[in-house]
Design a protein around this motif. Structure first.
Motif, PDB file in Angstrom:
ATOM      1  N   HIS A 136      -0.385   8.649  -5.435  1.00 53.49           N
ATOM      2  CA  HIS A 136      -1.720   8.864  -4.870  1.00 53.49           C
ATOM      3  C   HIS A 136      -1.846  10.316  -4.455  1.00 53.49           C
ATOM      4  N   THR A 171       1.929  14.125  -4.353  1.00 59.45           N
ATOM      5  CA  THR A 171       2.981  13.995  -5.361  1.00 59.45           C
ATOM      6  C   THR A 171       3.779  15.286  -5.461  1.00 59.45           C
ATOM      7  N   TYR A 174       0.811  -1.220   0.000  1.00 62.88           N
ATOM      8  CA  TYR A 174       0.000   0.000   0.000  1.00 62.88           C
ATOM      9  C   TYR A 174       0.852   1.282   0.000  1.00 62.88           C
ATOM     10  N   GLY A 227       1.298   1.406  -4.058  1.00 63.29           N
ATOM     11  CA  GLY A 227       0.409   2.545  -4.182  1.00 63.29           C
ATOM     12  C   GLY A 227      -0.914   2.345  -3.465  1.00 63.29           C
ATOM     13  N   ALA A 228      -1.639   3.452  -3.244  1.00 57.76           N
ATOM     14  CA  ALA A 228      -2.871   3.425  -2.458  1.00 57.76           C
ATOM     15  C   ALA A 228      -4.114   3.709  -3.291  1.00 57.76           C
ATOM     16  N   HIS A 263       2.475   4.640  -0.167  1.00 56.69           N
ATOM     17  CA  HIS A 263       2.095   5.822  -0.935  1.00 56.69           C
ATOM     18  C   HIS A 263       2.790   7.085  -0.421  1.00 56.69           C
TER      19      HIS A 263
END
Length: 456
Positions: free
Chosen positions: A357, A362, A327, A433-434, A329
């Motif tokens: 995410h 980001t 998960y 990633g989430a 992120h």
């Protein structure tokens, strides 16, 4: 004050969220009629429907049942949502998920696990260890714990374990008897603005919520942020009053010794890889010991822990390839996952698929993401998953590529990913990633399993 005993029909806006669904399951088990909306059908929402909840996927007020006693919503859903506005005009009581969790836990003894990283695994492990060592606790978790195959566990004791979420200052609705803070890295700056505000109005404020006579467990590197007026017990890996040390790998497992002012337990085997998970185990064990666990019951419970879905979850492993899903992120979480893979497979080529995410996250941590991803041998980078956000000009996955030094980075769509992996078969693969990257896990896993039977 809301009396939960009076609720007969409950409605959730965003019922498929991991925290929302845990509360929905709590009410369903209490005989409450549960309805809800979510944007998309997922494995989790389908499970909720199979359990007896009524879920729809259109933003349509005509699908709302009559006679709703309470609406629970997640801040991830905008207040402009048609169903939220409908309930507002109807005068139906509306509460955030965090408020309802606070009300539920108010009448119980609460263990609350907080931190920008580590809280899901730690809260799941804490609940598992307590139940393995004689405390039949209830638990509200931020992931699907494999030992329970759920994010909600019904217990018969007075204790409840909850994941204390810093997003939207949700954890300030909790008043725990025992609390742990795992980490306080900058995150959710769309809510807090800056790291200092996150520290002061988030985690420090949460620490003050602990009941008189309660216990605060602090990761040992965080203690400098708290002054002498805050009583705490420190924990960590090779640091803190309660610590894991003498860490080694034996027969493919991480093994460590637990040392505290009261005891030493040698040769503990941790089923999950990575030093970050050993740190998670250290505080979970400390809490279980605080509540009366025996050394041997704790040892057995730790070995039996199966982890959490999407937390360095083993999807497939044979003699030629290993595939893990995580998960991660945030740059710190990426470093932990990639570092764990490196320790387990020091000679292998490690390939990562990352889906950023949120545009704001980001943007805020672009350099950290680039540096963490450079730790991979090869990286496939998907488009940003927006979740609750609108695009921010100039913020994209391509922006991360420009900051990276790794020459083996590929911008790719979800549709293009599987053919690319089939062409360049990985040795160790991480999906990270989430967002909705989890929808790619099953097809990738099925492809790998079709190549060669899984290692037994």
């Amino acid at each position: 004050m809301l009396d939960l005993q009076d609720i007969k029909r409950l409605y959730f806006i965003g019922i498929g969220g991991i925290g929302m669904s845990a509360i929905a399951r709590y009410f369903l088990q209490r005989g409450v009629e549960v309805h809800g909306y979510d944007r998309t059908s997922t494995e989790l929402t389908r499970a909720l429907e199979a359990e007896g909840m009524q879920v729809h996927y259109d933003e349509d007020v005509n699908k709302i049942p009559a006679g709703v006693d309470l609406v629970v919503y997640t801040p991830a859903v905008p207040t402009s949502h048609a169903e939220y506005q409908y309930f507002l005009t109807q005068g139906t009581p509306i509460k955030k998920r965090a408020e309802v969790l606070g009300i539920i836990s108010r009448g119980m003894k609460t263990v609350a696990i907080a931190g920008t990283h580590g809280k899901t695994t730690t809260s799941s492990l804490t609940a598992h260890l307590l139940r393995s060592t004689g405390v039949d606790c209830t638990a509200f978790l931020g992931g699907i714990a494999r030992n329970f195959e759920s994010n909600y566990v019904l217990g018969s004791s007075e204790w409840v374990v909850v994941e204390a979420d810093e997003f939207d200052r949700s954890f300030l609705h909790l008043h725990p008897d025992i609390a742990s803070i795992m980490s306080m890295d900058a995150d959710h700056l769309d809510i807090y603005g800056d790291a200092e505000t996150l520290l002061n109005t988030g985690f420090k404020a949460f620490a003050k919520q602990i009941k008189p006579g309660g216990t605060l467990w602090l990761q040992h590197n965080l203690t400098t942020h708290f002054d002498a007026t805050t009583a705490y017990r420190s924990f960590g890996v090779e640091g803190g009053d309660y610590q894991a040390h003498n860490i080694r790998v034996e027969k493919g497992y991480f093994v460590f010794d637990y040392l505290s002012p009261e005891r030493e337990i040698k040769g503990l085997r941790m089923p999950l890889p990575g030093r970050h998970n050993i740190e998670n185990a250290t505080v979970a064990m400390s809490i279980a010991l605080q509540l009366g666990a025996s050394d041997e019951a704790l040892r057995d419970g730790l070995e039996a822990f199966r982890g959490v879905k999407r937390r360095f979850e083993i999807i497939h492993r044979d003699e030629e390839v290993a595939f893990f899903d995580d998960y991660a992120h945030h740059p710190t979480e990426l470093n932990a996952a990639i570092g764990a893979a490196r320790e387990l497979f020091p000679a292998a080529r490690i390939t990562g698929v990352f889906q950023p995410h949120l545009y704001s996250r980001t943007r805020d941590f672009a350099e950290g993401f680039a540096e963490a991803l450079d730790g991979l041998d090869e990286i496939y980078l998907l488009d940003i998953y927006p979740a609750r956000e609108l695009p921010i000009p100039g913020v994209s996955s391509e922006m991360l590529v420009k900051l990276m030094r790794n020459p083996n980075v590929h911008l790719i769509t979800k549709a293009e990913l599987l053919p690319a992996l089939q062409k360049n078969k990985p040795e160790v693969l991480l999906t990270l990633g989430a967002g909705d990257i989890d929808t790619l896990v099953e097809p990738i896993g099925n492809w790998l399993k079709s190549l060669k039977p899984e290692k037994v």
